[in-house]
Write a protein that holds these residues in place. Structure first.
Motif, short mmCIF file in Angstrom:
data_model
loop_
_atom_site.label_atom_id
_atom_site.label_comp_id
_atom_site.label_asym_id
_atom_site.label_seq_id
_atom_site.Cartn_x
_atom_site.Cartn_y
_atom_site.Cartn_z
N ARG A 40 8.60 43.05 56.53
CA ARG A 40 9.42 42.60 55.41
C ARG A 40 10.22 43.77 54.88
O ARG A 40 9.75 44.90 54.84
CB ARG A 40 8.54 42.03 54.28
CG ARG A 40 7.57 40.95 54.75
CD ARG A 40 8.29 39.71 55.22
NE ARG A 40 7.36 38.70 55.72
CZ ARG A 40 7.39 38.22 56.94
NH1 ARG A 40 8.27 38.64 57.82
NH2 ARG A 40 6.52 37.30 57.33
N LEU A 41 11.45 43.49 54.44
CA LEU A 41 12.37 44.50 53.94
C LEU A 41 12.56 44.31 52.44
O LEU A 41 13.00 43.24 52.00
CB LEU A 41 13.71 44.37 54.67
CG LEU A 41 14.85 45.27 54.24
CD1 LEU A 41 14.51 46.74 54.51
CD2 LEU A 41 16.13 44.87 54.97
N ARG A 73 -1.16 44.60 54.45
CA ARG A 73 -0.35 43.87 53.46
C ARG A 73 0.52 44.79 52.60
O ARG A 73 0.61 44.64 51.39
CB ARG A 73 -1.23 43.00 52.59
CG ARG A 73 -2.06 42.02 53.37
CD ARG A 73 -3.02 41.27 52.52
NE ARG A 73 -2.26 40.63 51.44
CZ ARG A 73 -2.74 39.73 50.62
NH1 ARG A 73 -3.98 39.33 50.75
NH2 ARG A 73 -2.00 39.22 49.68
N HIS A 74 1.20 45.75 53.23
CA HIS A 74 1.94 46.75 52.48
C HIS A 74 3.15 46.21 51.72
O HIS A 74 3.48 46.74 50.66
CB HIS A 74 2.37 47.90 53.39
CG HIS A 74 1.25 48.81 53.73
ND1 HIS A 74 0.82 49.01 55.03
CD2 HIS A 74 0.44 49.57 52.94
CE1 HIS A 74 -0.19 49.86 55.03
NE2 HIS A 74 -0.45 50.22 53.77
N ALA A 75 3.83 45.18 52.22
CA ALA A 75 5.00 44.66 51.51
C ALA A 75 4.60 44.08 50.15
O ALA A 75 5.25 44.35 49.14
CB ALA A 75 5.71 43.60 52.35
N SER A 76 3.52 43.31 50.11
CA SER A 76 3.11 42.72 48.83
C SER A 76 2.49 43.77 47.90
O SER A 76 2.48 43.57 46.68
CB SER A 76 2.17 41.54 49.03
OG SER A 76 0.97 41.94 49.65
N LYS A 77 2.01 44.88 48.42
CA LYS A 77 1.53 45.98 47.56
C LYS A 77 2.71 46.75 46.99
O LYS A 77 2.67 47.21 45.83
CB LYS A 77 0.62 46.92 48.35
CG LYS A 77 -0.71 46.29 48.71
CD LYS A 77 -1.55 47.21 49.57
CE LYS A 77 -2.84 46.51 49.98
NZ LYS A 77 -3.61 47.30 50.94
N GLY A 101 14.88 49.10 50.25
CA GLY A 101 14.88 49.23 51.70
C GLY A 101 13.53 49.56 52.31
O GLY A 101 13.44 49.76 53.52
N HIS A 102 12.48 49.61 51.50
CA HIS A 102 11.13 49.86 52.03
C HIS A 102 10.78 48.80 53.06
O HIS A 102 10.96 47.61 52.83
CB HIS A 102 10.12 49.81 50.87
CG HIS A 102 8.69 49.90 51.28
ND1 HIS A 102 7.94 48.79 51.59
CD2 HIS A 102 7.87 50.97 51.43
CE1 HIS A 102 6.70 49.18 51.91
NE2 HIS A 102 6.64 50.49 51.82
N VAL A 103 10.29 49.23 54.22
CA VAL A 103 9.83 48.30 55.25
C VAL A 103 8.31 48.27 55.18
O VAL A 103 7.65 49.31 55.30
CB VAL A 103 10.29 48.71 56.66
CG1 VAL A 103 9.69 47.79 57.71
CG2 VAL A 103 11.82 48.70 56.74
N GLY A 104 7.76 47.09 54.92
CA GLY A 104 6.32 46.92 54.81
C GLY A 104 5.84 45.76 55.66
O GLY A 104 6.63 44.91 56.07
N VAL A 153 11.72 40.47 48.86
CA VAL A 153 11.81 40.97 50.23
C VAL A 153 12.57 39.97 51.07
O VAL A 153 12.74 38.81 50.68
CB VAL A 153 10.41 41.22 50.85
CG1 VAL A 153 9.68 42.33 50.14
CG2 VAL A 153 9.58 39.95 50.92
N ARG A 154 13.00 40.44 52.21
CA ARG A 154 13.63 39.57 53.20
C ARG A 154 12.90 39.79 54.51
O ARG A 154 12.42 40.90 54.78
CB ARG A 154 15.10 39.94 53.36
CG ARG A 154 15.93 38.88 54.07
CD ARG A 154 17.40 39.22 53.99
NE ARG A 154 18.21 38.10 54.47
CZ ARG A 154 19.53 38.14 54.56
NH1 ARG A 154 20.19 39.23 54.21
NH2 ARG A 154 20.19 37.09 55.00
N SER A 155 12.80 38.77 55.29
CA SER A 155 12.17 38.94 56.59
C SER A 155 12.94 40.00 57.38
O SER A 155 14.17 40.03 57.35
CB SER A 155 12.16 37.63 57.38
OG SER A 155 11.63 37.85 58.67
N TYR A 156 12.21 40.87 58.05
CA TYR A 156 12.80 41.90 58.89
C TYR A 156 12.52 41.59 60.36
O TYR A 156 12.42 42.46 61.20
CB TYR A 156 12.22 43.26 58.47
CG TYR A 156 12.95 44.48 58.99
CD1 TYR A 156 14.34 44.58 58.96
CD2 TYR A 156 12.23 45.55 59.50
CE1 TYR A 156 14.98 45.71 59.43
CE2 TYR A 156 12.87 46.68 59.98
CZ TYR A 156 14.24 46.76 59.94
OH TYR A 156 14.89 47.88 60.41
N GLU A 157 12.34 40.29 60.63
CA GLU A 157 12.06 39.80 61.98
C GLU A 157 13.33 39.21 62.60
O GLU A 157 14.10 38.53 61.92
CB GLU A 157 10.97 38.73 61.94
CG GLU A 157 9.63 39.24 61.51
CD GLU A 157 9.06 40.28 62.47
OE1 GLU A 157 9.17 40.10 63.70
OE2 GLU A 157 8.53 41.29 61.99
#
Length: 97
Positions: A35-36, A52-56, A41-44, A66-70
């Motif tokens: 997730r971006l 679960r770094h994006a939600s942290k 711009g943090h990628v988690g 966030v936006r999907s980075y997939e």
């Protein structure tokens, strides 16, 4: 799809990494999806990943969207409103290599 009330947090961003930056720093590569953060711009890694770094990052940094980075995914997620949404007219989503 619903829309969130925090669109002002969406900024033009450059991804901080090609993988979960927190996992990589810890020597891990076991994320499921990325997730971006649309504020900095943090990628988690996603909530299906062990860390679960994006939600942290979201509450720690005060960056709720966030936006999907997939590859092939174009949706946003707002942690504060607990909602997935798409934005008509948004630039194409970035994705990891």
């Amino acid at each position: 799809m619903a829309l969130c009330d925090h669109l002002e947090f969406i900024q033009p961003v450059e991804p901080s990494s090609t993988g979960c930056e927190d996992c990589l720093r810890a020597g891990r590569h076991d994320w499921v999806h990325l997730r971006l953060c649309m504020t900095c711009g943090h990628v988690g890694c996603c909530d299906s990943s062990p860390a679960r770094h994006a939600s942290k990052h979201a509450p720690d940094a005060g960056h709720p969207i966030v936006r999907s980075y997939e590859p092939g995914e174009d949706w946003f997620w707002c942690y504060l409103d607990d909602v997935m949404f798409e934005l008509q007219g948004a630039p194409p989503a970035l994705s990891h290599p």
